[in-house]
Design an enzyme around this catalytic site. Structure first.
Site, PDB file in Angstrom:
ATOM      1  N   VAL A  72      -1.334 -33.335  12.767  1.00 56.93           N
ATOM      2  CA  VAL A  72      -1.380 -33.339  14.221  1.00 56.93           C
ATOM      3  C   VAL A  72      -2.264 -32.188  14.677  1.00 56.93           C
ATOM      4  O   VAL A  72      -2.111 -31.061  14.215  1.00 56.93           O
ATOM      5  CB  VAL A  72       0.028 -33.196  14.832  1.00 56.93           C
ATOM      6  N   GLY A 117      -2.628 -26.726  14.913  1.00 59.86           N
ATOM      7  CA  GLY A 117      -2.495 -27.958  14.154  1.00 59.86           C
ATOM      8  C   GLY A 117      -1.319 -27.824  13.216  1.00 59.86           C
ATOM      9  O   GLY A 117      -0.792 -26.733  13.007  1.00 59.86           O
ATOM     10  N   LYS A 118      -0.879 -28.923  12.695  1.00 58.82           N
ATOM     11  CA  LYS A 118       0.193 -28.867  11.702  1.00 58.82           C
ATOM     12  C   LYS A 118       0.160 -30.157  10.915  1.00 58.82           C
ATOM     13  O   LYS A 118      -0.212 -31.200  11.447  1.00 58.82           O
ATOM     14  CB  LYS A 118       1.550 -28.725  12.390  1.00 58.82           C
ATOM     15  N   GLY A 119       0.546 -30.070   9.640  1.00 53.30           N
ATOM     16  CA  GLY A 119       0.571 -31.284   8.840  1.00 53.30           C
ATOM     17  C   GLY A 119       1.765 -31.296   7.934  1.00 53.30           C
ATOM     18  O   GLY A 119       2.421 -30.273   7.731  1.00 53.30           O
ATOM     19  N   ASP A 158       2.628 -23.711   4.106  1.00 50.18           N
ATOM     20  CA  ASP A 158       3.850 -23.733   4.904  1.00 50.18           C
ATOM     21  C   ASP A 158       4.986 -23.998   3.917  1.00 50.18           C
ATOM     22  O   ASP A 158       4.846 -23.726   2.726  1.00 50.18           O
ATOM     23  CB  ASP A 158       3.727 -24.836   5.974  1.00 50.18           C
TER      24      ASP A 158
END
Lengths: 428, 438
Positions: A72, A117-119, A158
């Site tokens: 995202v 952003g992040k995934g 992460d």
């Protein structure tokens, strides 16, 4: 009320323990203070882009499994997106969205030129072999490759991903584009373009925020008794650095228990014990206190540096500290925030206090683009500069709007993104 | 239009044979040294096996229209050894005796050297089999440009960077930069290093090896406590070019006595120290040290190497200290300024006599470090001051020295083995971290 059609509905009631709703609520307060009109407010609440990919992988036993992965990109007005990739069974798109937005605000508070952003990949790393994890990482990277790039979106480690994972991403991307591209990802091993000082960056940022906040409220480091919840990369290193600054660390904790000594702990000894025995329970030079009581210990500064939702409606009234520095993401609930504010407790919010990590990730990206690597002293002094500037900017904003540091930080962050958004205009 | 006449193939710079990758090649010999280091480090055979073959080799035909209107087709190669640590970097050679197996050895050598110096590159080497002295400038330029254009898919600032090599000087590097920039439709300076300063060359690129040697020499002298109570050292430098000449000048400025100096024609010795500036000025004027006037003893290169001194620094050609003269070396320390000046067997003799040798891979690494600096400056579009370059060079040399010495002490090995082990450790770690792309 938001007017845009693309905006997600406001969730009507606040679940105290949903940190993402907490984030959304704080955003709403900040947007109100800034008088953001409906359209801009909707844009800032809506992720710019979301990508879902299927990740087919041949398992070690020859069978094929298809995993699901997300990326995202919340907002790229201020620059390429930046944010972690997590591998966990409970990854879901709502969480990834919220974490991406969180990164937008965090990057904005410390003024590094990134959006959020992040995934994530839905998988249970405990059940996967190293080679299966490598194949998942590489296929996921390939799947989202069209939206990745040093000037598009730069992932980082992460939950359940580490420098090894980042090396795989760097290698996969580099092979596809036919050239070495270290700046595609941060949190890499030093040998592959990682930055010095990254491991301790978040802890160092926490120490700097704490020192600045103490100066603000007129507390002298040598008089401060500090309770640190946690003892890992953030809590442990943060405690060590605060100890070196002359503060008295009276308590540290791990998953099982807390150690407490009112005259101050020998922090290096506690951490050495933890490294050796993997638990604090056997540490003899201090009292053992149950974790449930640690946050209420008599102290001047409390540094929650473990997990979210630690200071809640249940214990906020019993906190003795005059200053709280949030090393973890979302340790204080919205309700607890209000209680603390009424009691005059100063809270340095997570998006400021633990932003040292993303700052040094930014440094890593800069060094990779230059192809030239800084000494640890340079990394640390530049981190110091960014953190103290951010603290001052947040403090000034809070004073200007007469709000808490947390709301001040959100106002500052949202305002910076909104201003850039207006300057760039809408591309069509 | 009639086809161009094809010239006959009697040129000495056409059609080499391409030997297969077998065990009798310079590459295998070079790798033997590092196999030994890998064994000492107990690195798994599988983790190391990728390093035993170059990642990629490209052969290109280089057709050139000669000045007389005929067409000649030269051979061009590029060998890219290992990209674990970053893009490839390596020399471009213009050499009538160019051989692929030598390029393989050279490429592998660069991989290790970059690793020891901690610059983010893998090793490569390439060239055109052409005799510069027999070709006009125009023919040479056309050959270099065609060679570059044929390789354009595999070179680039983040892919493979050319640095100067045998007979390829900064003028040639300028042609390469221009050819790539024209093809890419934008200025691309970072694809070649060793360029003229006006095209993005770094300061100190002419004396980088000498500057690096000076730093290493200082560290080695401290490490082995050679100075004792004395104020200066007596040094013999073999070579009077960009490495030896510059180094001799630097050492003299620092107050050391350069007691011996040599070029291809022969050497000079004076136990009280030579007048280096006068000698080098003479060389600059006449092109050679032959017949230089002064107060010294004239002797051959061979004789000079066995004269008494504190430090002997061969900076000229390979294989000058051999089993024939190693037992006669009368120095307390040998620093390899040239590439491979001490043969493997001479190395053992020096070791048994207790004379430490600072290996070339560490000692002359200043060259690749400044090439790296040039690449960094080109990427940023910002040139560093001379003082910044020399400070940073000192930092890189010192860090490399410290890391090699740490390995030496940890593993109780000599400097050369320690440097090789450090190189293998770093490259194998990067390759392992990256994993295998599939």
């Amino acid at each position: 009320m938001p007017t845009g059609t693309a905006a997600a509905e406001d969730t009507p009631q606040i679940d105290e323990f949903n940190p993402f709703q907490a984030m959304a609520e704080r955003f709403a307060v900040a947007a109100d203070h800034l008088g953001l009109e409906g359209g801009v407010r909707d844009v800032l609440r809506t992720p710019d882009r979301e990508m879902t990919v299927a990740i087919p992988v041949i398992m070690d036993d020859g069978s094929t499994r298809v995993f699901r992965g997300y990326r995202v990109q919340h907002n790229f007005s201020r620059g390429p997106c930046k944010g972690g990739i997590r591998f966990a069974p409970d990854v879901n798109i709502d969480e990834v969205r919220a974490l991406a937005a969180w990164m937008t605000w965090k990057c904005s508070v410390v003024d590094v030129p990134f959006g959020g952003g992040k995934g994530g990949v839905i998988c249970d790393p405990r059940e996967l072999s190293e080679t299966e994890l490598e194949r998942i990482t590489r296929r996921y990277t390939t799947g989202i490759m069209d939206i990745l790039g040093p000037d598009r979106d730069v992932p980082a480690p992460d939950i359940n991903t580490n420098e090894r994972t980042m090396a795989w991403i760097m290698d996969t991307y580099s092979m596809h584009v036919r050239s070495t591209t270290t700046a595609i990802v941060t949190g890499k091993p030093l040998a592959l373009g990682g930055s010095k000082g990254r491991t301790e960056a978040t802890g160092r940022g926490v120490m700097i925020s704490c020192r600045e906040a103490m100066q603000k409220i007129g507390m002298r480091p040598e008089d401060a008794r500090v309770v640190v919840q946690g003892s890992g990369n953030v809590g442990g290193i943060g405690a060590m650095l605060m100890h070196r600054e002359g503060m008295r660390i009276v308590s540290l904790s791990d998953m099982y228990c807390s150690v407490y000594n009112d005259r101050g702990l020998d922090v290096p000894a506690v951490l050495a014990h933890l490294r050796e025995h993997r638990t604090l329970e056997t540490y003899k030079e201090a009292d053992i206190v149950p974790n449930a009581e640690q946050l209420q210990l008599d102290c001047d500064v409390l540094v929650p540096a473990a997990v979210e939702n630690q200071i809640t409606s249940r214990n906020a009234a019993d906190i003795k500290a005059k200053l709280i520095v949030e090393g973890a993401n979302g340790p204080t609930t919205v309700i607890a925030d209000k209680i603390l504010e009424e009691r005059g407790v100063v809270v340095v919010p997570d998006i400021l206090a633990n932003a040292g990590g993303v700052t040094v990730s930014y440094f890593e990206w800069v060094q990779d683009r230059a192809g030239f690597f800084w000494t640890e002293e340079i990394v640390n002094s530049r981190l110091e500069l960014i953190m103290t500037n951010a603290f001052q900017a947040v403090d000034e904003t809070a004073k200007k709007y007469d709000v808490s540091l947390r709301i001040g930080a959100y106002i500052l962050a949202v305002d910076r993104v909104a201003k850039v958004y207006k300057l760039r205009g809408i591309y069509s | 239009m009639s086809p161009l006449p094809i010239t006959d193939m009697s040129f000495d710079d056409l059609l080499p044979s391409t030997p297969p990758l077998d065990e009798e090649t310079p590459f295998a010999t070079m790798m033997g040294l590092f196999d030994e280091a890998a064994e000492k480090l107990l690195i798994e055979a599988t983790a190391y096996s990728i390093l035993r073959k170059p990642d990629r080799e490209i052969t290109v035909a280089v057709p050139v229209k000669l000045d007389d209107g005929t067409l000649a087709v030269f051979d061009g190669y590029r060998v890219q050894h290992n990209m674990g640590l970053g893009p490839f970097i390596g020399a471009l050679r213009l050499d009538p005796n160019l051989r692929v197996d030598e390029l393989r050895a050279l490429a592998g050598w660069m991989t290790w050297k970059c690793a020891v110096m901690n610059v983010p590159f893998g090793g490569a080497a390439g060239g055109i089999r052409i005799n510069r002295n027999r070709r006009s400038r125009g023919e040479l330029e056309r050959a270099v440009r065609r060679y570059t254009a044929s390789l354009i898919d595999v070179v680039g600032p983040d892919r493979d960077i050319f640095s100067p090599g045998r007979a390829a000087d900064e003028e040639v590097m300028g042609w390469v930069m221009d050819t790539i920039s024209s093809h890419e439709r934008h200025t691309t300076t970072a694809v070649v290093t060793g360029k003229p300063t006006v095209l993005g060359g770094s300061s100190h690129h002419h004396d980088s090896v000498a500057q690096g040697l000076r730093v290493i020499l200082k560290l080695a002298v401290e490490h082995y406590d050679l100075l004792g109570d004395a104020e200066s050292l007596s040094v013999i430098v073999q070579g009077a070019g960009s490495v030896g000449g510059n180094l001799a000048r630097l050492l003299r400025t620092e107050g050391h006595r350069v007691v011996g100096l040599a070029d291809v024609h022969g050497g000079f010795y004076n136990a009280d120290g030579l007048d280096i500036d006068a000698l080098l000025d003479f060389k600059e004027e006449t092109g050679s040290l032959e017949d230089a006037p002064g107060d010294f003893e004239r002797l051959t290169n061979e004789e000079l190497l066995t004269r008494r001194c504190d430090v002997l620094i061969p900076c000229a050609v390979p294989n000058v200290i051999t089993i024939r003269n190693a037992s006669g070396v009368n120095a307390r320390l040998v620093v390899e300024g040239a590439h491979g000046p001490v043969t493997a067997r001479a190395d053992r003799i020096l070791e048994s006599r207790g004379i430490p040798v600072v290996p070339d891979i560490l000692a002359n690494g200043g060259g690749v470090v400044v090439h790296y600096f040039e690449w960094v400056q080109n990427r940023m579009g910002y040139s560093w001051l001379e003082a910044v370059v020399s400070n940073r060079l000192r930092r890189f040399m010192t860090e490399a020295w410290d890391a090699v010495v740490e390995m030496k002490v940890d593993r109780k090995v000599r400097l050369r083995t320690a440097a090789n082990m450090l190189a293998v450790t770093r490259v194998a770690a990067a390759d392992k971290m990256r994993g295998v792309f599939a």
